[in-house]
Design a protein around this motif. Sequence first.
Motif, PDB file in Angstrom:
ATOM      1  N   GLN A  27       0.845  -1.194   0.000  1.00 44.80           N
ATOM      2  CA  GLN A  27       0.000   0.000   0.000  1.00 44.80           C
ATOM      3  C   GLN A  27       0.882   1.246   0.000  1.00 44.80           C
ATOM      4  O   GLN A  27       1.966   1.249   0.572  1.00 44.80           O
ATOM      5  N   THR A  28       0.401   2.287  -0.643  1.00 45.64           N
ATOM      6  CA  THR A  28       1.113   3.563  -0.703  1.00 45.64           C
ATOM      7  C   THR A  28       1.404   4.059   0.705  1.00 45.64           C
ATOM      8  O   THR A  28       0.566   3.976   1.589  1.00 45.64           O
ATOM      9  N   ARG A  29       2.598   4.594   0.887  1.00 42.30           N
ATOM     10  CA  ARG A  29       2.976   5.178   2.184  1.00 42.30           C
ATOM     11  C   ARG A  29       2.990   6.695   2.044  1.00 42.30           C
ATOM     12  O   ARG A  29       3.413   7.237   1.027  1.00 42.30           O
ATOM     13  N   TYR A  30       2.518   7.352   3.092  1.00 43.29           N
ATOM     14  CA  TYR A  30       2.477   8.816   3.140  1.00 43.29           C
ATOM     15  C   TYR A  30       3.443   9.291   4.216  1.00 43.29           C
ATOM     16  O   TYR A  30       3.406   8.812   5.347  1.00 43.29           O
ATOM     17  N   TYR A  31       4.284  10.248   3.865  1.00 45.51           N
ATOM     18  CA  TYR A  31       5.307  10.752   4.781  1.00 45.51           C
ATOM     19  C   TYR A  31       5.120  12.241   5.041  1.00 45.51           C
ATOM     20  O   TYR A  31       4.597  12.964   4.197  1.00 45.51           O
ATOM     21  N   LYS A  32       5.598  12.688   6.209  1.00 50.43           N
ATOM     22  CA  LYS A  32       5.521  14.096   6.602  1.00 50.43           C
ATOM     23  C   LYS A  32       6.720  14.845   6.022  1.00 50.43           C
ATOM     24  O   LYS A  32       7.607  15.300   6.734  1.00 50.43           O
ATOM     25  N   ILE A  33       6.732  14.963   4.712  1.00 49.74           N
ATOM     26  CA  ILE A  33       7.816  15.629   3.993  1.00 49.74           C
ATOM     27  C   ILE A  33       7.226  16.354   2.780  1.00 49.74           C
ATOM     28  O   ILE A  33       6.058  16.179   2.457  1.00 49.74           O
ATOM     29  N   ALA A  89       2.976  11.278  -0.826  1.00 45.75           N
ATOM     30  CA  ALA A  89       2.830   9.856  -1.129  1.00 45.75           C
ATOM     31  C   ALA A  89       4.029   9.388  -1.944  1.00 45.75           C
ATOM     32  O   ALA A  89       4.473  10.084  -2.859  1.00 45.75           O
ATOM     33  N   ILE A  90       4.542   8.217  -1.593  1.00 44.19           N
ATOM     34  CA  ILE A  90       5.636   7.617  -2.349  1.00 44.19           C
ATOM     35  C   ILE A  90       5.209   6.214  -2.770  1.00 44.19           C
ATOM     36  O   ILE A  90       4.846   5.390  -1.938  1.00 44.19           O
ATOM     37  N   ASP A  91       5.227   5.984  -4.077  1.00 44.13           N
ATOM     38  CA  ASP A  91       4.862   4.695  -4.658  1.00 44.13           C
ATOM     39  C   ASP A  91       6.055   4.118  -5.402  1.00 44.13           C
ATOM     40  O   ASP A  91       6.894   4.863  -5.924  1.00 44.13           O
ATOM     41  N   PHE A  92       6.092   2.792  -5.474  1.00 41.11           N
ATOM     42  CA  PHE A  92       7.143   2.101  -6.213  1.00 41.11           C
ATOM     43  C   PHE A  92       6.530   1.091  -7.166  1.00 41.11           C
ATOM     44  O   PHE A  92       5.481   0.513  -6.888  1.00 41.11           O
ATOM     45  N   SER A  93       7.222   0.877  -8.251  1.00 42.87           N
ATOM     46  CA  SER A  93       6.904  -0.181  -9.195  1.00 42.87           C
ATOM     47  C   SER A  93       8.210  -0.929  -9.431  1.00 42.87           C
ATOM     48  O   SER A  93       9.218  -0.320  -9.795  1.00 42.87           O
TER      49      SER A  93
END
Length: 131
Positions: A27-33, A89-93
């Motif tokens: 799942q997509t992770r959301y960071y405080k950046i 949001a940071i996503d990877f493929s």
Amino acid sequence: MSFRQFMHKYFSNHQETQDKHWDQMLQTRYYKITKDQGIDFLEKMVRNAPEYKMNAISKEHGEMSFYITKGKKSFIVATVIMVRPFQTAIDFSATSEGMLPFDFGYSRKVISQLYDRLNKEFNLVDERVRK
């Protein structure tokens, strides 16, 4: 987990994160950046690690691609999107390369390792705040 999900998890050479993925690890992770902090960290991480090789980066679009060159070869695309101020949001493929058309969950493991590195550096946004 259904049979179809099990088969995709282990008998595929490609995994991708998304907001409502059935596998919690993907799942997509959301960071405080900010977006710039996220893309700058990923760029430094790739350039300073011998196992990675930078392919392309577009800071304006918040995307970068790189290869894993040590061990099992993989191609990674990272997408960094700022949803709100200091909520990114940071996503990877991840796609693994090899003779077989599947990687026994290696691409999933690669994404997990990338998120672990981000989790050590940045704070996650609380799930309840996001919804």
